[in-house]
Design a protein around this motif. Structure first.
Motif, short mmCIF file in Angstrom:
data_model
loop_
_atom_site.label_atom_id
_atom_site.label_comp_id
_atom_site.label_asym_id
_atom_site.label_seq_id
_atom_site.Cartn_x
_atom_site.Cartn_y
_atom_site.Cartn_z
N CYS A 131 -5.36 1.07 6.47
CA CYS A 131 -4.73 0.93 5.15
C CYS A 131 -3.22 0.85 5.30
O CYS A 131 -2.64 1.34 6.28
CB CYS A 131 -5.08 2.12 4.25
N SER A 146 1.86 4.38 2.18
CA SER A 146 2.35 4.47 0.80
C SER A 146 3.79 3.97 0.67
O SER A 146 4.18 3.43 -0.36
CB SER A 146 2.24 5.92 0.30
N ALA A 147 4.59 4.17 1.73
CA ALA A 147 5.98 3.70 1.72
C ALA A 147 6.24 2.91 3.01
O ALA A 147 6.72 3.46 4.01
CB ALA A 147 6.95 4.87 1.60
N SER A 197 3.38 -2.47 6.65
CA SER A 197 2.27 -3.08 5.91
C SER A 197 1.57 -4.07 6.83
O SER A 197 2.18 -4.64 7.75
CB SER A 197 2.80 -3.80 4.67
#
Length: 717
Positions: A451, A454-455, A538
């Motif tokens: 995944c 979050s940041a 990401s």
């Protein structure tokens, strides 16, 4: 149920369907009532609907008033107006109280009409006595009540029927054309029935349209969500479900859900509406025979429960058997050359036949159960019809009901039974669809192990130039294994340099590439790019920096140009040609009539293994990657092409980082750094010359492929 949850985003459509179903139920339930009217009123009563006549002779009117109680007489006189011809016609006041007038006029009209058939009874003398005051109204009413009491319990029904016949007689005496009156009534009721049938048809068409569109929308949404979820999966999640199962879930299972959704909207919602409406209509027809319907529903309920107990276990395993057939079919089609090479056609036929036979037997069992259900249901329905006719015949004989009422009761009974039958059939199909929904939800509810953070630290990555890729004491093991595939791997691949990874089969070479691409996450340690852990980036950013050529070169159906420009469909033509040139693919592309527009079949099966590898390499080189990962991507190339390609990479890629996984020693000879893996551990690190002196596993691999003279000469090309 899970399927009902899928409808939560289609509330407006469901509401419209329910409203239209109510309209359709109204039309379906109204038609039997009008059929009853045609039989009872149109045929048996010659089109005369009411006891309250539209017109009466003066003599009949006065005698009817005489035989009615004082209050009723006042109502009758207010309802009729005397005409110039001396008759009495029903006025607007009377039409507004038509049902009350029917009840008031029934007994007096029968007495007036049938007075001549009673021995020793002269109604004209009685009227003269009444007019002279010799007989009071109370005495007349006592005579009427005595006559009615002799009729018994069926008196009211018989009186109404005789009153209608009396009304017909009065119309005939007035000179009315009864044939025309009957035809007008039949045409009017027929037009109403035609209108109701048309309304029901329009409602049914709209229901089908809305239900189909809603189901298609749900199917499209599920496929879209399933596709997005699957492409977010890592290799671990895909392998846990298997590709064959994921295909089945995305096609057959969703098709099951879509089909049952249509049935849910068209039948499941309609059945209770129709059943409740039918019960209400039956209660208005004849409540005394309602026990027959209760008996039929009880028999159907028992039958459905038995069928569910027998068939449900088979429905639950059917989807798994479909998975198995898909798996075997996929393996056979994919591995057809190997099957032929080893002459295993008979074995594979037997394997497919075994999987197919299991599915066939399960489907035959469930189909036989469903086939058995329909004749039994028809037997129940026909048996109930016979029972209704038998019981209803006695009621008709007693004068309790009319023939049309019996026809309507049979129709309503069949409607109610069919409603419960549909509920029973759906109750068998819904669990199978629920199994399909559960299988789809299993995929949708599975959270991918890989995944985005979050940041994300994407902004800390440099915009251009080569990438420094480092393995920092990396250990890795698969989720279903206790043994590490990689242990304490530590090395750095620098920009503008070529790092080669070599080792025996199963040493973990390809796993290194997959960890850089973050197809898996490390168990311990870290993999960094420019000092940033790949887990802090990401996935889009990470993979946009990497040009990846997998171990098994895979091409998509389309053209050579579309495959090379896979990362950007608007890629300039010169860039496609440049990538093909570096990958040494220009020669065989130019030999084709359509060059870059030549067709490529699915998987690239219409080109050779070497051509497929070169196109896969060109696809990676056409990107703006900062690092290029070649996972044993030169194995199908001849030595000359291999050497030429590696030289072109060195000349053209500039500062980009290059990591090559290879089996052939000739592919790694000229690398700036060679990592030697053995059973997941780094056992050597350095240049070719250094490793020939210091690393025995590397030396063994090298000498097993090339002679000492070739190794001493550098590149073996």
């Amino acid at each position: 149920m899970r399927i009902i949850r899928y409808l939560k985003d289609s509330k407006v459509a469901v509401l419209l369907v329910v409203m239209l179903l109510i309209v359709q139920a109204f039309t379906d339930l109204s038609l039997p009532r009008y059929t009853s009217h045609i039989v009872d009123v149109g045929i048996q009563q010659s089109g005369v609907e009411n006891v309250a006549l539209d017109e009466m002779r003066a003599d009949t009117f006065e005698k009817v008033c005489m035989l009615a109680p004082a209050d009723d007489e006042a109502t009758i006189r207010a309802a009729y107006t005397e005409t110039d011809e001396g008759t009495y016609k029903l006025n607007d006041t009377g039409r507004s109280e038509i049902e009350k007038l029917d009840s008031i006029l029934a007994v007096p009209l029968v007495a007036v009409h049938y007075a001549g058939q009673i021995p020793d009874f002269d109604l004209d003398q009685l009227k003269a006595a009444y007019d002279s005051g010799a007989v009071s109204k109370d005495q007349l009413l006592e005579m009427v009540d005595e006559a009615k009491a002799k009729m018994g319990e069926a008196g009211d029904s018989l009186v109404k029927q005789q009153a209608i016949q009396a009304a017909i007689g009065e119309y005939e005496e007035l000179g009315y054309d009864m044939g025309a009156m009957q035809m007008n009534y039949l045409l009017r009721i027929g037009a109403i029935m035609f209108g109701l049938a048309g309304l029901g048809m329009v409602a049914a068409i709209l229901i089908g349209l809305i239900a189909s569109r809603t189901a298609a929308k749900i199917g499209r949404g599920l496929r879209e969500r399933l596709f997005k979820k699957v492409i977010s999966f890592s290799d671990a999640e895909v392998q846990s479900f298997s590709a064959a199962s994921l295909i089945t879930r995305g096609t057959n299972d969703i098709q099951q859900i879509q089909m049952v959704t249509v049935m849910l909207l068209r039948m499941v919602l309609y059945s209770p509406i129709l059943a409740i409406g039918g019960i209400i209509m039956v209660s208005q027809t004849n409540l005394a025979m309602s026990w027959i319907i209760v008996l039929a529903v009880a028999i159907i309920g028992v039958l459905v429960v038995v069928l569910m107990v027998v068939a449900m276990p088979k429905f639950k395993i059917m989807q798994k058997l479909i998975d198995r057939v898909n798996l075997v079919s996929r393996e056979i089609l994919t591995g057809l050359p190997v099957i032929r090479a080893f002459d295993r056609e008979d074995f594979e036929e037997e394997r497919f036949d075994k999987a197919s036979t299991k599915l066939m037997r399960t489907q035959l069992f469930t189909n036989r159960v469903m086939t058995f259900m329909m004749p039994v249901m028809m037997l129940v329905m026909n048996g109930i019809s016979v029972l209704i006719v038998w019981v209803g015949g006695s009621y008709i004989d007693a004068g309790t009901i009319q023939t049309g009422d019996l026809i309507a009761f049979i129709t309503y009974s069949m409607v109610i039974i069919m409603s419960f039958l549909m509920i029973g059939m759906i109750s068998i199909m819904l669990p199978r669809a629920d199994v399909a929904a559960q299988r789809v939800n299993e995929v949708l509810e599975t959270e991918p192990t890989i995944c985005d953070p979050s940041a994300p630290a994407d902004d800390r990555i440099g915009p251009a130039g080569g990438a420094t890729i480092a393995f920092n004491d990396v250990c890795f093991k698969y989720a279903d294994s206790n043994e590490c595939v990689l242990e304490h791997v530590d090395f750095t691949a620098k920009p503008g340099k070529t790092t080669a990874i070599i080792g025996s089969t199963g040493s973990g070479k390809s796993t290194v590439i997959k960890l850089i691409e973050r197809f898996y996450d490390v168990t311990d340690g870290s993999v960094t790019i420019d000092g940033i852990d790949v887990r802090d980036l990401s996935q889009d950013k990470l993979r946009s920096m990497l040009g990846y050529v997998p171990q098994k070169a895979f091409l998509f159906s389309g053209t050579i140009a579309s495959n090379i420009a896979y990362s950007d469909e608007h890629m300039p033509e010169h860039r496609i040609e440049q990538a093909a040139s570096i990958a040494q693919a220009t020669e065989f592309i130019d030999a084709k009539d359509d060059r870059f527009e030549s067709e490529v079949s699915q998987g690239g099966t219409n080109v050779s293994g070497g051509q497929r590898q070169r196109l896969a390499i060109a696809r990676a080189l056409a990107t703006d990657a900062r690092a290029f990962l070649f996972d044993d991507s030169f194995s199908a190339l001849d030595y000359k092409t291999d050497a030429t390609l590696r030289q072109a990479l060195k000349n053209e890629l500039g500062s980009a980082t290059v990591i090559i996984v290879a089996q052939r020693i000739s592919t790694v000879l000229s690398a700036d750094q060679i990592i030697v893996l053995d059973e997941g551990r780094v056992v050597g690190k350095g240049t070719h010359d250094e490793l020939m002196k210091t690393c025995e596993p590397y030396r063994e691999i090298a000498l097993s492929q090339l002679s000492a003279a070739e190794l001493g000469g550098g590149d073996a090309a």
